[in-house]
Structures are given as structure tokens and as C-alpha cells.
Scaffold this active site. Structure first.
Site, PDB file in Angstrom:
ATOM      1  N   HIS A 121      -3.469   7.523   1.746  1.00  0.00           N
ATOM      2  CA  HIS A 121      -3.784   6.028   1.104  1.00  0.00           C
ATOM      3  C   HIS A 121      -5.029   5.898   1.682  1.00  0.00           C
ATOM      4  O   HIS A 121      -5.538   6.211   2.885  1.00  0.00           O
ATOM      5  CB  HIS A 121      -2.769   5.098   1.990  1.00  0.00           C
ATOM      6  CG  HIS A 121      -3.333   3.750   1.731  1.00  0.00           C
ATOM      7  ND1 HIS A 121      -3.635   3.402   0.634  1.00  0.00           N
ATOM      8  CD2 HIS A 121      -3.326   2.714   2.809  1.00  0.00           C
ATOM      9  CE1 HIS A 121      -3.873   2.011   0.600  1.00  0.00           C
ATOM     10  NE2 HIS A 121      -3.863   1.621   2.022  1.00  0.00           N
TER      11      HIS A 121
ATOM     12  N   ASN B  12     -10.063  -0.171  -0.403  1.00  0.00           N
ATOM     13  CA  ASN B  12      -8.610  -0.012  -0.373  1.00  0.00           C
ATOM     14  C   ASN B  12      -7.978  -0.506  -1.653  1.00  0.00           C
ATOM     15  O   ASN B  12      -7.817  -1.778  -1.808  1.00  0.00           O
ATOM     16  CB  ASN B  12      -7.982  -0.588   0.882  1.00  0.00           C
ATOM     17  CG  ASN B  12      -6.421  -0.546   0.958  1.00  0.00           C
ATOM     18  OD1 ASN B  12      -5.695  -0.414   0.356  1.00  0.00           O
ATOM     19  ND2 ASN B  12      -6.093  -1.009   2.220  1.00  0.00           N
TER      20      ASN B  12
ATOM     21  N   CYS C 174       0.869  -1.156  -0.242  1.00  0.00           N
ATOM     22  CA  CYS C 174       0.110  -0.091  -0.093  1.00  0.00           C
ATOM     23  C   CYS C 174       0.745   1.292  -0.140  1.00  0.00           C
ATOM     24  O   CYS C 174      -0.039   2.332  -0.155  1.00  0.00           O
ATOM     25  CB  CYS C 174      -1.045   0.172   1.179  1.00  0.00           C
ATOM     26  SG  CYS C 174      -2.017  -1.469   1.168  1.00  0.00           S
TER      27      CYS C 174
HETATM   28  O1  UT7 Z   1      -3.524  -0.776   3.870  1.00  0.00           O
HETATM   29  C1  UT7 Z   1      -3.499  -1.176   5.162  1.00  0.00           C
HETATM   30  C2  UT7 Z   1      -4.389  -2.310   4.878  1.00  0.00           C
HETATM   31  N1  UT7 Z   1      -5.192  -2.535   6.028  1.00  0.00           N
HETATM   32  C3  UT7 Z   1      -5.946  -1.894   6.955  1.00  0.00           C
HETATM   33  O2  UT7 Z   1      -6.127  -0.713   6.541  1.00  0.00           O
HETATM   34  C4  UT7 Z   1      -6.747  -2.371   8.128  1.00  0.00           C
HETATM   35  C5  UT7 Z   1      -6.676  -1.525   9.364  1.00  0.00           C
HETATM   36  N2  UT7 Z   1      -7.682  -1.783  10.201  1.00  0.00           N
HETATM   37  C6  UT7 Z   1      -9.033  -1.792  10.004  1.00  0.00           C
HETATM   38  O3  UT7 Z   1      -9.575  -1.142   9.200  1.00  0.00           O
HETATM   39  C7  UT7 Z   1      -9.981  -2.191  11.134  1.00  0.00           C
HETATM   40  O4  UT7 Z   1      -9.155  -2.949  11.961  1.00  0.00           O
HETATM   41  C8  UT7 Z   1     -11.186  -3.280  10.444  1.00  0.00           C
HETATM   42  C9  UT7 Z   1     -12.017  -2.659   9.838  1.00  0.00           C
HETATM   43  C10 UT7 Z   1     -10.346  -4.326   9.842  1.00  0.00           C
HETATM   44  C11 UT7 Z   1     -11.751  -3.934  11.630  1.00  0.00           C
HETATM   45  O5  UT7 Z   1     -12.420  -2.897  12.437  1.00  0.00           O
HETATM   46  P1  UT7 Z   1     -12.234  -2.865  13.944  1.00  0.00           P
HETATM   47  O6  UT7 Z   1     -13.026  -1.927  14.633  1.00  0.00           O
HETATM   48  O7  UT7 Z   1     -10.901  -2.895  14.354  1.00  0.00           O
HETATM   49  O8  UT7 Z   1     -13.008  -4.221  14.462  1.00  0.00           O
HETATM   50  P2  UT7 Z   1     -12.370  -5.370  15.261  1.00  0.00           P
HETATM   51  O9  UT7 Z   1     -11.454  -6.193  14.443  1.00  0.00           O
HETATM   52  O10 UT7 Z   1     -11.965  -5.007  16.543  1.00  0.00           O
HETATM   53  O11 UT7 Z   1     -13.817  -6.324  15.367  1.00  0.00           O
HETATM   54  C12 UT7 Z   1     -14.822  -5.817  16.071  1.00  0.00           C
HETATM   55  C13 UT7 Z   1     -16.170  -6.988  16.104  1.00  0.00           C
HETATM   56  C14 UT7 Z   1     -15.566  -8.391  16.119  1.00  0.00           C
HETATM   57  O12 UT7 Z   1     -16.475  -9.107  16.852  1.00  0.00           O
HETATM   58  P3  UT7 Z   1     -16.556  -9.332  18.598  1.00  0.00           P
HETATM   59  O13 UT7 Z   1     -15.415 -10.203  18.899  1.00  0.00           O
HETATM   60  O14 UT7 Z   1     -16.660  -8.039  18.958  1.00  0.00           O
HETATM   61  O15 UT7 Z   1     -17.763 -10.132  18.584  1.00  0.00           O
HETATM   62  C15 UT7 Z   1     -15.332  -9.037  14.837  1.00  0.00           C
HETATM   63  O16 UT7 Z   1     -15.411 -10.380  14.723  1.00  0.00           O
HETATM   64  O17 UT7 Z   1     -16.597  -6.916  14.744  1.00  0.00           O
HETATM   65  C16 UT7 Z   1     -16.524  -8.388  13.981  1.00  0.00           C
HETATM   66  N3  UT7 Z   1     -16.233  -8.177  12.732  1.00  0.00           N
HETATM   67  C17 UT7 Z   1     -17.197  -8.237  11.868  1.00  0.00           C
HETATM   68  N4  UT7 Z   1     -18.700  -7.838  12.184  1.00  0.00           N
HETATM   69  C18 UT7 Z   1     -19.448  -7.662  10.810  1.00  0.00           C
HETATM   70  C19 UT7 Z   1     -15.093  -8.227  12.100  1.00  0.00           C
HETATM   71  N5  UT7 Z   1     -15.374  -8.051  10.817  1.00  0.00           N
HETATM   72  C20 UT7 Z   1     -16.619  -8.153  10.591  1.00  0.00           C
HETATM   73  C21 UT7 Z   1     -17.324  -7.560   9.475  1.00  0.00           C
HETATM   74  N6  UT7 Z   1     -18.853  -7.494   9.759  1.00  0.00           N
HETATM   75  N7  UT7 Z   1     -17.023  -7.550   8.261  1.00  0.00           N
END
Ligand code: UT7
Length: 314
Positions: free
Chosen positions: A241, A271, A112
Site C-alpha cells: 500500500h 496515498n 486502505c
Molecule cells: O493508509 C494509512 C493512512 N495514513 C498514513 O499512512 C499516515 C502514517 N503517518 C505518516 O505518514 C506520518 O506520521 C506523517 C507524514 C503524517 C507525519 O510525519 P511525522 O514524521 O510522524 O511527523 P509528526 O506528526 O511527528 O510532526 C513533526 C512536526 C510537527 O511539528 P513540531 O511539533 O515538531 O513543531 C508537526 O506540526 O512536523 C509538523 N508538521 C508539518 N510541518 C510541515 C506536520 N505536518 C506538517 C506539514 N508540513 N505538512
């Protein structure tokens, strides 16, 4: 007199097929509400049978047209991609032939942060006088390496291309740039394949990536501005980005840059890795937000981790 590397043309392209959040919620356990709130993404464009070179070709032709440069006038092509058409030859050479150029052409892989690394590399060629007109591309078909059953990554990524033509100029252009890499973050974001097995899929610890991205990019932007004796209020636009609206707004908040001065296009395409900065740039140039003489800050981070930033006058 100092010679600057100046962007004289921009172009971008998104493949026509669109996958909305609602489409995704039919195949994995997610919802438009969750994806929109956590990422700002509403849809992504996905290739059917186009390659990174195919997407790049359209973006490049738009950039060359704006720059009023013929492909045979180019001195160098640098193609940033993580999803090359083939293991070899370089996708840059496929593109060279496709557009009718004859100059040296090579790929650069920095995920990225690829466009930032490629543009910084191109600037060195211009500053030393080794080249005068350079095509810099970011083009990706990340949909090929997304596990469409993994809701933690499938919602984030999309395909697309962006390109700029960089030229030597007495007028101000790139003012400052900084690059960093730290391979200790391997386990936070990688494609777990080794070229012997089949193509692997993106594996990511989203929370970890999120925190590192906000911290590194905010500190870097502060450093860049300090080293140029500038304050954030002097920036006309930040072109980040396009990974996640929460990462972008956290950085803008820390730098006290109002969101009205931040180019955000991710709702439309998610992304797109190395393509995301030139894509966002091209959109804002063509809709008239970014104008000649504006001061811009580019910044991006990706797997490795590798990250960097470029301060320039457009
Ligand atoms: O270029 C670099 C590439 N990568 C990035 O930029 C990624 C950077 N990170 C992010 O954008 C965020 O961390 C994410 C969007 C990937 C995730 O958001 P988050 O606020 O960090 O969520 P989380 O991983 O803490 O998950 C919260 C909850 C979890 O459930 P529990 O454990 O609280 O019950 C996940 O299992 O959301 C759940 N979850 C989802 N729910 C619905 C994770 N993915 C999904 C989904 N839909 N797609």
C-alpha cells in the site's frame, strides 16, 4: 488438481489534474522539502468532477483489454471504495452498467486495505467454483473528504483507480492470504461523520498510524512467508500500500528485502487508499518489472484498523 485464482489483467487510471507539493505550500504552512522527506510524495492527482465510478471505468477497460475478457463474460464485480458515488446504490452497480456487464456487483469498504479484502473475497468465489472471472477494483476520490486546511492530512492523499481481472486457473496464482481487523483503533484514523451530518473530513493521528502500520505489516509478512515455507529472498516483488516511503522502507528493512524489489509509485500520486496496490501493480506490470511467474507480496493497512496481505504467483 488445485484451482488457483490468477490475475490475468491489470489496469489503472489517474485523473489529469495534478496538485504538487509546491501548489500545497501556497495554501497551507508546509513545503516540498518537508513533504518529500517525511512521506516521499511529490504530487497527487485530484478529481475535478469525476467520481470513483468514472475513474474505475478507465482502469477497468484497460484491465479487461489486457485480460482479453469482455465485460459480459464477468461472473462478479467487487468494488473496493471508501468514497462511493452515492450512499446507494453500490458504485459497483453503476460501473456494471457503465461497462456493459450483467453479473452481480457489490461494494466493499475496508479503506486502505480495501483491495486486499476485495481480492481475498474474490479468491473464495473462484476456489469454490461459484465464479470463474471476477473484476476487482479499488477506486477513490479521497480529495472529497480531505480537509484542505489541515496540513497533517492534506499532503498525503490523492485520487485514482486500479483494477484486476481474476480468473480460475490450473496455473499458480494466489497462494496465501490473511486478513485482520481491530476496531479499537478507531480514534487513530477516521472520518468523523455519521451520515446525518454533512460529509466529514479525515482525522488522523499520524504517528500512531505510522507505528502500527510498520509493526503489523512486518509481522504479517513474516507470518505469511513462514506459513508458505518461504523466505523473503524468494520474493521477486513486494507491492505495498502506497502510504509513506518511510513506512514502506521500514518494513522492507525488517524483512531484509532490498528496495530494488519494492514497487514504489507514491511520489506521483500519494496515498490513494483502496486504489494504491492495483495502481502500483499495473505500473510495474506495464513497465515490464513484474513478469509472469514472479512471486509477489501485497500488503496494506487502513482505518479500522483493517489490514492484510496476499502472496501470489503472477
Ligand atoms: O493508509 C494509512 C493512512 N495514513 C498514513 O499512512 C499516515 C502514517 N503517518 C505518516 O505518514 C506520518 O506520521 C506523517 C507524514 C503524517 C507525519 O510525519 P511525522 O514524521 O510522524 O511527523 P509528526 O506528526 O511527528 O510532526 C513533526 C512536526 C510537527 O511539528 P513540531 O511539533 O515538531 O513543531 C508537526 O506540526 O512536523 C509538523 N508538521 C508539518 N510541518 C510541515 C506536520 N505536518 C506538517 C506539514 N508540513 N505538512
Amino acid at each position: 488438481m488445485r484451482k488457483f485464482a490468477r490475475i490475468i489483467g491489470t489496469g489503472s487510471y489517474l485523473p489529469p489534474k495534478i496538485l504538487t507539493n509546491d501548489d500545497l505550500s501556497k495554501t497551507i504552512d508546509t513545503s516540498d522539502k518537508w513533504i518529500s522527506a517525511r512521506t516521499g510524495i511529490k504530487q497527487r492527482h485530484i478529481v475535478t468532477d469525476e467520481s470513483a465510478c468514472d475513474l474505475a471505468k478507465v482502469a477497468v477497460n484497460n484491465a479487461l483489454e489486457m485480460a482479453e475478457v469482455n465485460a459480459n463474460e464477468l461472473d462478479l464485480i467487487i468494488f473496493a471504495t471508501t468514497t462511493p458515488d452515492k450512499i446507494f446504490p453500490a458504485t459497483a452497480t453503476l460501473l456494471q452498467t457503465a461497462i456493459g456487464a450483467t453479473c452481480p456487483a457489490f461494494d466493499l469498504q475496508s479503506v486502505c486495505a480495501g483491495f486486499i479484502f476485495a481480492l481475498t473475497t474474490a479468491e473464495q468465489y473462484i476456489k469454490t467454483g461459484a465464479a470463474n472471472k471476477i473484476l476487482v477494483i479499488g477506486s477513490e476520490t479521497l480529495s472529497r473528504i480531505v480537509d484542505w486546511q489541515d496540513r497533517t492530512t492534506a499532503i498525503l492523499f490523492g485520487d485514482g483507480a486500479g483494477a484486476v481481472v481474476l480468473a480460475g486457473s490450473k496455473e499458480r496464482g494466489i497462494l496465501h492470504s490473511k486478513l485482520f481487523s481491530d476496531g479499537r483503533y478507531l480514534s487513530a484514523l477516521q472520518v468523523d461523520n455519521n451520515y446525518i451530518n454533512e460529509t466529514g473530513f479525515i482525522q488522523m493521528k499520524g504517528n500512531e498510524v505510522f507505528k502500527i502500520a510498520v509493526n503489523q505489516l512486518s509481522s504479517l509478512a513474516e507470518e505469511m512467508l513462514k506459513e508458505c515455507n518461504m523466505s523473503a529472498s524468494q520474493l521477486d516483488w513486494m507491492v505495498p500500500h502506497q502510504a509513506n516511503i518511510r513506512i514502506i522502507s521500514a518494513i522492507a528493512k525488517r524483512l531484509k528485502i532490498p528496495m530494488e524489489k519494492v514497487v514504489v509509485t507514491l511520489a506521483k500520486h500519494g496515498n490513494t487508499s483502496a486504489a494504491s496496490i492495483p495502481l502500483a501493480l499495473d505500473v510495474a506490470v506495464r513497465d515490464g518489472r513484474i513478469q509472469r511467474g514472479h512471486t509477489l507480496l501485497f500488503e496494506g493497512i487502513g482505518a479500522g484498523f483493517s489490514w492484510g496481505s496476499i502472496l501470489l504467483e503472477f
